[in-house]
Design a protein around this motif. Structure first.
Motif, short mmCIF file in Angstrom:
data_model
loop_
_atom_site.label_atom_id
_atom_site.label_comp_id
_atom_site.label_asym_id
_atom_site.label_seq_id
_atom_site.Cartn_x
_atom_site.Cartn_y
_atom_site.Cartn_z
N ASN A 104 19.37 2.44 -28.19
CA ASN A 104 20.11 1.77 -27.11
C ASN A 104 19.48 0.43 -26.73
N THR A 105 19.14 -0.34 -27.72
CA THR A 105 18.42 -1.59 -27.49
C THR A 105 19.01 -2.70 -28.35
N LYS B 26 21.68 -21.83 -33.24
CA LYS B 26 22.00 -21.31 -34.57
C LYS B 26 20.94 -21.72 -35.57
N GLY B 27 20.53 -20.76 -36.39
CA GLY B 27 19.49 -21.02 -37.38
C GLY B 27 18.09 -20.75 -36.88
N ARG B 28 17.96 -20.59 -35.56
CA ARG B 28 16.64 -20.33 -34.99
C ARG B 28 16.55 -18.98 -34.31
N VAL B 29 17.68 -18.30 -34.17
CA VAL B 29 17.70 -17.00 -33.50
C VAL B 29 18.42 -15.97 -34.37
N THR B 30 18.02 -14.72 -34.17
CA THR B 30 18.68 -13.60 -34.83
C THR B 30 18.88 -12.50 -33.80
N ILE B 31 20.13 -12.07 -33.68
CA ILE B 31 20.43 -10.95 -32.79
C ILE B 31 20.57 -9.68 -33.63
N SER B 32 20.05 -8.59 -33.11
CA SER B 32 20.15 -7.31 -33.81
C SER B 32 20.21 -6.20 -32.77
N ARG B 33 20.56 -5.02 -33.21
CA ARG B 33 20.63 -3.89 -32.29
C ARG B 33 20.22 -2.62 -33.01
N ASP B 34 19.74 -1.68 -32.21
CA ASP B 34 19.38 -0.34 -32.69
C ASP B 34 20.14 0.64 -31.81
N ASN B 35 21.24 1.15 -32.32
CA ASN B 35 22.07 2.05 -31.50
C ASN B 35 21.38 3.39 -31.23
N ALA B 36 20.43 3.75 -32.05
CA ALA B 36 19.68 4.98 -31.80
C ALA B 36 18.71 4.82 -30.63
N VAL C 100 24.67 2.05 -14.63
CA VAL C 100 24.49 1.16 -15.78
C VAL C 100 23.27 0.29 -15.55
N GLN C 101 22.42 0.24 -16.55
CA GLN C 101 21.24 -0.63 -16.46
C GLN C 101 21.04 -1.36 -17.78
N LEU C 102 20.75 -2.65 -17.67
CA LEU C 102 20.31 -3.46 -18.79
C LEU C 102 19.00 -4.10 -18.36
N VAL C 103 17.93 -3.80 -19.07
CA VAL C 103 16.61 -4.27 -18.67
C VAL C 103 16.04 -5.13 -19.80
N GLU C 104 15.93 -6.42 -19.53
CA GLU C 104 15.38 -7.35 -20.52
C GLU C 104 13.86 -7.39 -20.41
N GLY D 238 22.95 4.34 -19.13
CA GLY D 238 24.04 4.60 -18.21
C GLY D 238 25.43 4.39 -18.78
N PHE D 239 25.51 4.05 -20.05
CA PHE D 239 26.81 3.90 -20.69
C PHE D 239 26.64 4.16 -22.19
N THR D 240 27.75 4.29 -22.90
CA THR D 240 27.70 4.59 -24.33
C THR D 240 27.46 3.29 -25.09
N PHE D 241 26.20 3.01 -25.30
CA PHE D 241 25.76 1.72 -25.85
C PHE D 241 26.46 1.40 -27.17
N SER D 242 26.61 2.38 -28.02
CA SER D 242 27.13 2.13 -29.36
C SER D 242 28.60 1.72 -29.39
#
Length: 119
Positions: free
Chosen positions: A76-77, A64-74, A1-5, A25-29
């Protein structure tokens, strides 16, 4: 498993940064993902979380109000867009992957990326 910022750095007050976390290294979705931060001398705190499908998000009051989290499962990010940054946002930002299973909670962390807000 790897998470690379990536995407951290030095930014002036009022500026923006976009952090990325590439997972492998894992099923991100199938994992909920989150961003946490830890400033010197302080405990690690939640910034934002997003569910596995991306359909729901949660933001801590601190950004809150200054950040937005999002993801792209295709890809893995997971991303964290940060705007209107303040000196008190200076911290190491960590990516987290979490999943509840019948046998317990699976919990993974990245190595962190430094964000410094200073003029």
């Amino acid at each position: 498993v790897q998470l690379v910022e990536s995407g951290g750095g030095l930014v002036q007050p009022g500026g923006s940064l976009r952090l990325s976390c590439a997972a492998s290294g894992f099923t991100f979705s199938t994992y909920g993902m989150g961003w946490y931060r830890q400033a010197p001398g302080k405990e690690r705190e939640l910034v934002a979380r997003i569910i596995s499908s991306g359909g729901s998000t949660y933001y801590a009051d601190s950004m809150k109000g200054r950040v937005t989290i999002s993801r792209d499962n295709a890809k893995n990010t997971v991303y964290l867009q940060m705007n209107s940054l303040k000196p008190e946002d200076t911290a190491v930002y960590y990516c987290n992957a979490r999943k509840s299973t019948y046998s317990g909670i699976l919990n993974y962390w990245g190595q962190g990326t430094q964000v410094t807000v200073s003029s």
